[in-house]
Design an enzyme around this catalytic site. Structure first.
Site, PDB file in Angstrom:
ATOM      1  N   GLY A 104       7.641  -1.865  -9.425  1.00 50.95           N
ATOM      2  CA  GLY A 104       8.188  -0.811  -8.717  1.00 50.95           C
ATOM      3  C   GLY A 104       7.134   0.423  -8.724  1.00 50.95           C
ATOM      4  O   GLY A 104       6.437  -0.119  -9.610  1.00 50.95           O
ATOM      5  N   ASN A 105       7.319   1.386  -8.619  1.00 56.88           N
ATOM      6  CA  ASN A 105       6.627   2.478  -9.333  1.00 56.88           C
ATOM      7  C   ASN A 105       7.710   3.861  -8.343  1.00 56.88           C
ATOM      8  O   ASN A 105       8.341   3.950  -7.842  1.00 56.88           O
ATOM      9  CB  ASN A 105       5.462   2.423  -9.154  1.00 56.88           C
ATOM     10  CG  ASN A 105       4.858   2.486  -7.566  1.00 56.88           C
ATOM     11  OD1 ASN A 105       5.267   2.446  -6.758  1.00 56.88           O
ATOM     12  ND2 ASN A 105       4.425   0.951  -7.518  1.00 56.88           N
ATOM     13  N   HIS A 157      11.197  -2.915  -4.270  1.00 58.93           N
ATOM     14  CA  HIS A 157      11.607  -4.034  -4.256  1.00 58.93           C
ATOM     15  C   HIS A 157      12.837  -4.762  -3.699  1.00 58.93           C
ATOM     16  O   HIS A 157      12.847  -6.546  -3.909  1.00 58.93           O
ATOM     17  CB  HIS A 157      10.474  -5.422  -4.543  1.00 58.93           C
ATOM     18  CG  HIS A 157       9.484  -4.804  -5.376  1.00 58.93           C
ATOM     19  ND1 HIS A 157       8.496  -4.984  -5.785  1.00 58.93           N
ATOM     20  CD2 HIS A 157       8.130  -3.691  -4.215  1.00 58.93           C
ATOM     21  CE1 HIS A 157       7.484  -4.337  -6.291  1.00 58.93           C
ATOM     22  NE2 HIS A 157       7.421  -3.908  -4.486  1.00 58.93           N
ATOM     23  N   GLU A 183      -0.777   1.983  -7.532  1.00 65.18           N
ATOM     24  CA  GLU A 183       0.776   2.280  -5.999  1.00 65.18           C
ATOM     25  C   GLU A 183       0.245   4.023  -5.930  1.00 65.18           C
ATOM     26  O   GLU A 183       0.308   4.724  -5.074  1.00 65.18           O
ATOM     27  CB  GLU A 183       1.660   1.439  -5.480  1.00 65.18           C
ATOM     28  CG  GLU A 183       1.605   0.417  -5.329  1.00 65.18           C
ATOM     29  CD  GLU A 183       1.250   0.256  -3.973  1.00 65.18           C
ATOM     30  OE1 GLU A 183       0.266   0.488  -3.382  1.00 65.18           O
ATOM     31  OE2 GLU A 183       1.916  -0.877  -3.572  1.00 65.18           O
ATOM     32  N   HIS A 203       7.139  -6.750   1.445  1.00 68.15           N
ATOM     33  CA  HIS A 203       6.658  -5.910   0.329  1.00 68.15           C
ATOM     34  C   HIS A 203       8.254  -5.112  -0.431  1.00 68.15           C
ATOM     35  O   HIS A 203       8.691  -5.607  -1.453  1.00 68.15           O
ATOM     36  CB  HIS A 203       5.752  -5.192   0.244  1.00 68.15           C
ATOM     37  CG  HIS A 203       4.964  -3.892  -1.174  1.00 68.15           C
ATOM     38  ND1 HIS A 203       3.920  -3.760  -0.464  1.00 68.15           N
ATOM     39  CD2 HIS A 203       5.548  -4.279  -2.123  1.00 68.15           C
ATOM     40  CE1 HIS A 203       3.708  -3.141  -1.779  1.00 68.15           C
ATOM     41  NE2 HIS A 203       5.001  -2.789  -2.719  1.00 68.15           N
ATOM     42  N   HIS A 260       9.644   3.689  -5.573  1.00 73.12           N
ATOM     43  CA  HIS A 260       9.155   2.525  -4.666  1.00 73.12           C
ATOM     44  C   HIS A 260       9.833   1.049  -5.382  1.00 73.12           C
ATOM     45  O   HIS A 260       9.485   0.843  -6.383  1.00 73.12           O
ATOM     46  CB  HIS A 260       7.648   2.516  -4.699  1.00 73.12           C
ATOM     47  CG  HIS A 260       6.919   0.918  -4.262  1.00 73.12           C
ATOM     48  ND1 HIS A 260       7.736   0.730  -2.905  1.00 73.12           N
ATOM     49  CD2 HIS A 260       6.687   0.555  -4.809  1.00 73.12           C
ATOM     50  CE1 HIS A 260       6.938  -0.936  -2.458  1.00 73.12           C
ATOM     51  NE2 HIS A 260       6.750  -0.887  -4.057  1.00 73.12           N
TER      52      HIS A 260
HETATM   53 ZN   LIG Z   1       5.354  -2.615  -4.222  1.00 72.72          ZN
END
Ligand SMILES: [Zn+2]
Length: 216
Positions: free
Chosen positions: A32-33, A101, A80, A163, A99
Site C-alpha cells: 500500500g501507499n 490491498h 507507485e 492488486h 492505496h
Molecule cells: Zn499495491
C-alpha cells in the site's frame, strides 16, 4: 473554498492512516501507499518504499512534485508514486490518495462479483462511482496511465484487478473512509452470498431521493 491544511497535518494524517490500514489488515508490512497534496500546489507527501507500514513516522515520508522530482526526505518514494502523480494531474478536486490491498474487495472482484454502491446509504453517499482498472504491473507507466484514465471519469474508488484499491478523496480522511467502506461493503456482500442470497439493493427511487437530499 476548502479549508487549508498544513503540511504537518498532511504528514500526521498519512502516518495515522498507514497504522489504521495495517492494523485492519488492509495492507501488509510493505504494501500500500498513501499521499496528500499540498493544497493549491503541484507537490505532495507520500509514503516511502520498503519501510514497514505499521510503524511509519513523519520523518520517513517523502515530498515530491507531479513531475517526479524529489523535494524532501531520505527514503525513496513509494514505487507507485507514478499513479499518485497521474491522479493529481487529472483530478484537481483530489487532495488525498489511499492505496490498499483490501482482501474482501479483491476476493469478490476476482470471483466475478461487483462491489455495489447501492446497498447502504453510506455507500451511495461516499462511494458514488467505482471504476475497475485492468491488471498492469505495479510501478509502471502503463498502470499509471490506466489509473489516470479511470480516475478521469470522476470515480472516487478504483479497483485494481489482481492488486488492490485506490480511494480518491478531497482530503486524506475521505480517501481513507472510501478504502475502509469498500471493504465493509465487500464484507456485507460476502455474508449475503455466503447465505445464498444476492445482496438486496436500495430501491432506485430512494437512491434518487437520497442524491437530491445530499445534493450529489
Ligand atoms: Zn499495491
Amino acid at each position: 473554498m476548502e479549508s487549508l491544511i498544513s503540511e504537518d497535518e498532511i504528514k500526521n494524517e498519512i502516518i495515522r492512516i498507514s497504522k489504521v490500514l495495517y492494523d485492519r489488515q488492509l495492507i501488509n508490512a510493505l504494501g500500500g501507499n498513501i499521499s496528500g497534496r499540498v493544497p493549491g500546489s503541484n507537490e505532495f507527501w507520500i509514503t516511502p518504499s520498503q519501510v514497514f507500514k505499521g510503524a511509519l513516522t513523519v520523518d520517513d515520508l517523502v515530498k515530491m512534485n507531479l513531475e517526479g522530482e524529489l523535494i524532501e526526505g531520505v527514503y525513496k518514494p513509494s514505487m507507485e508514486w507514478l499513479f499518485h502523480a497521474a491522479i493529481y494531474k487529472v483530478r484537481p478536486d483530489v487532495n488525498g490518495i489511499v492505496h490498499a490491498h483490501n482482501p474482501m474487495v479483491l476476493g469478490l472482484t476476482l470471483a466475478g462479483k461487483e462491489i455495489k454502491t447501492t446497498i447502504t446509504d453510506e455507500a451511495v453517499l461516499l462511494l458514488r462511482r467505482i471504476e475497475k482498472v485492468p491488471f498492469k504491473l505495479p510501478g509502471t507507466e502503463v498502470l499509471a496511465e490506466e489509473v489516470a484514465k479511470a480516475a478521469s471519469t470522476g470515480a472516487r474508488a478504483l479497483i485494481l484487478e489482481n492488486h488492490g484499491v485506490i480511494g480518491l478523496g478531497t482530503n486524506l480522511l475521505e480517501a481513507e473512509a472510501i478504502v475502509e467502506l469498500l471493504e465493509s461493503i465487500a464484507t456485507i456482500e460476502f455474508v449475503s452470498y455466503a447465505l445464498g442470497q444476492e445482496p438486496k439493493e436500495i430501491p432506485p427511487d430512494e437512491i434518487e431521493v437520497a442524491k437530491k437530499y445530499w445534493g450529489i
